[in-house]
Design a protein around this motif. Structure first.
Motif, PDB file in Angstrom:
ATOM      1  N   LEU A 100       6.312   8.921 -43.329  1.00 58.21           N
ATOM      2  CA  LEU A 100       5.295   9.523 -42.670  1.00 58.21           C
ATOM      3  C   LEU A 100       5.978   9.608 -41.144  1.00 58.21           C
ATOM      4  N   GLN A 101       6.497   8.625 -40.942  1.00 57.73           N
ATOM      5  CA  GLN A 101       7.228   8.804 -39.395  1.00 57.73           C
ATOM      6  C   GLN A 101       8.176   9.999 -39.278  1.00 57.73           C
ATOM      7  N   GLN A 102       8.867  10.172 -40.319  1.00 62.07           N
ATOM      8  CA  GLN A 102      10.002  11.458 -40.585  1.00 62.07           C
ATOM      9  C   GLN A 102       9.178  12.515 -40.692  1.00 62.07           C
ATOM     10  N   LEU A 103       7.959  12.590 -41.415  1.00 59.94           N
ATOM     11  CA  LEU A 103       7.438  13.844 -41.524  1.00 59.94           C
ATOM     12  C   LEU A 103       6.742  14.365 -40.094  1.00 59.94           C
ATOM     13  N   LEU A 104       6.152  13.451 -39.517  1.00 62.17           N
ATOM     14  CA  LEU A 104       5.650  13.563 -38.266  1.00 62.17           C
ATOM     15  C   LEU A 104       6.716  13.812 -36.837  1.00 62.17           C
ATOM     16  N   GLU A 105       7.861  13.370 -36.950  1.00 62.49           N
ATOM     17  CA  GLU A 105       8.945  13.646 -36.161  1.00 62.49           C
ATOM     18  C   GLU A 105       8.754  14.893 -35.287  1.00 62.49           C
ATOM     19  N   PRO A 106       8.575  15.998 -35.814  1.00 61.87           N
ATOM     20  CA  PRO A 106       8.533  17.152 -35.105  1.00 61.87           C
ATOM     21  C   PRO A 106       7.342  17.276 -34.236  1.00 61.87           C
ATOM     22  N   LEU A 107       6.212  16.549 -34.432  1.00 62.40           N
ATOM     23  CA  LEU A 107       5.110  16.502 -33.570  1.00 62.40           C
ATOM     24  C   LEU A 107       5.227  15.517 -32.738  1.00 62.40           C
ATOM     25  N   GLY A 108       6.304  14.606 -32.697  1.00 59.76           N
ATOM     26  CA  GLY A 108       6.639  13.580 -31.672  1.00 59.76           C
ATOM     27  C   GLY A 108       6.465  12.162 -32.248  1.00 59.76           C
ATOM     28  N   GLY A 109       6.106  12.143 -33.664  1.00 59.75           N
ATOM     29  CA  GLY A 109       5.812  10.726 -34.252  1.00 59.75           C
ATOM     30  C   GLY A 109       4.699  10.430 -34.468  1.00 59.75           C
ATOM     31  N   LEU A 110       4.381   9.259 -34.995  1.00 55.87           N
ATOM     32  CA  LEU A 110       3.194   8.929 -35.595  1.00 55.87           C
ATOM     33  C   LEU A 110       2.138   8.586 -34.544  1.00 55.87           C
ATOM     34  N   ASP A 111       2.683   8.159 -33.344  1.00 54.39           N
ATOM     35  CA  ASP A 111       1.717   7.898 -32.122  1.00 54.39           C
ATOM     36  C   ASP A 111       1.584   8.976 -31.070  1.00 54.39           C
ATOM     37  N   ALA A 112       2.165  10.076 -31.406  1.00 57.02           N
ATOM     38  CA  ALA A 112       2.080  11.260 -30.368  1.00 57.02           C
ATOM     39  C   ALA A 112       0.765  11.655 -30.119  1.00 57.02           C
ATOM     40  N   PRO A 113       0.527  12.117 -28.967  1.00 58.47           N
ATOM     41  CA  PRO A 113      -0.708  12.935 -28.879  1.00 58.47           C
ATOM     42  C   PRO A 113      -0.795  14.168 -29.913  1.00 58.47           C
ATOM     43  N   ARG A 114       0.164  15.145 -30.042  1.00 59.19           N
ATOM     44  CA  ARG A 114       0.228  16.050 -31.148  1.00 59.19           C
ATOM     45  C   ARG A 114      -0.164  15.689 -32.427  1.00 59.19           C
ATOM     46  N   THR A 115       0.398  14.502 -32.889  1.00 62.40           N
ATOM     47  CA  THR A 115      -0.060  14.051 -34.180  1.00 62.40           C
ATOM     48  C   THR A 115      -1.499  13.675 -34.037  1.00 62.40           C
ATOM     49  N   ARG A 116      -2.155  12.931 -32.948  1.00 65.39           N
ATOM     50  CA  ARG A 116      -3.524  12.713 -32.999  1.00 65.39           C
ATOM     51  C   ARG A 116      -4.358  13.970 -32.921  1.00 65.39           C
ATOM     52  N   ALA A 117      -3.883  15.083 -32.243  1.00 65.63           N
ATOM     53  CA  ALA A 117      -4.704  16.029 -32.372  1.00 65.63           C
ATOM     54  C   ALA A 117      -4.717  16.534 -33.646  1.00 65.63           C
ATOM     55  N   PHE A 118      -3.442  16.759 -34.411  1.00 63.13           N
ATOM     56  CA  PHE A 118      -3.121  17.236 -35.899  1.00 63.13           C
ATOM     57  C   PHE A 118      -4.331  16.503 -36.757  1.00 63.13           C
TER      58      PHE A 118
END
Length: 164
Positions: A119-137
């Motif tokens: 999951l961390q790998q998948l979300l890396e383009p959004l800044g990672g698991l705890d990134a604001p873009r990931t939370r918004a997504f």
């Protein structure tokens, strides 16, 4: 593609992402003797047990979004593999309660660690698991998952020729 958009539709992209994720998780948990669907079941059961719940197959089906019949089939296979126990609910003899065995808990903890790394790998383009873009997504996906869908009407001209 939709009639008004030159690119892929959101439905097509969600479908592609879901397939990409399913294949990646299948490959990642295969060495542990699990499929993606089995992982979804045991990881959900693990979390529910940690919260003090011993869910029925129906409750687990509702939680995972899987069909109850499919959960029953998965549970039987996982029981045969020694990963879960299926017992009759003392309050409802028609219901079957599920619990992870010690072996099931150990394998599930390993699988959760493997899938978290994926999951961390998948979300890396959004800044990672705890990134604001990931939370918004995540918020956007939660909104879409919570939206009720009316059953489609067969032969409705407004849906002819469109993709998912």
């Amino acid at each position: 593609m939709s009639k008004g958009s030159p690119g892929p539709t959101p439905g097509f992209l969600v479908w592609r992402l879901a397939n990409k994720w399913r294949v990646a998780v299948d490959r990642a948990v295969a060495p542990l003797g699990l499929t993606h669907a089995q992982y979804s079941l045991v990881a959900s059961l693990y979390g529910m047990q940690r919260a003090g719940e011993r869910p029925s197959q129906r409750r687990l089906a509702d939680h995972t979004g899987l069909e109850a019949l499919y959960v029953s089939k998965l549970a039987r296979a996982l029981e045969s593999a020694g990963m879960i126990e299926r017992t009759r609910d003392p309050r409802d003899p028609r219901a079957v309660q599920l619990a992870l065995t010690e072996q099931g808990q150990a394998v599930t903890r390993q699988a959760i660690a493997v899938v978290q790394e994926l999951l961390q790998q998948l979300l890396e383009p959004l800044g990672g698991l705890d990134a604001p873009r990931t939370r918004a997504f995540t918020d956007e996906l939660t909104t879409l998952l919570g939206a009720p869908l009316a059953p489609s009407v067969p032969n409705d001209e407004s849906t002819q020729g469109t993709t998912p």
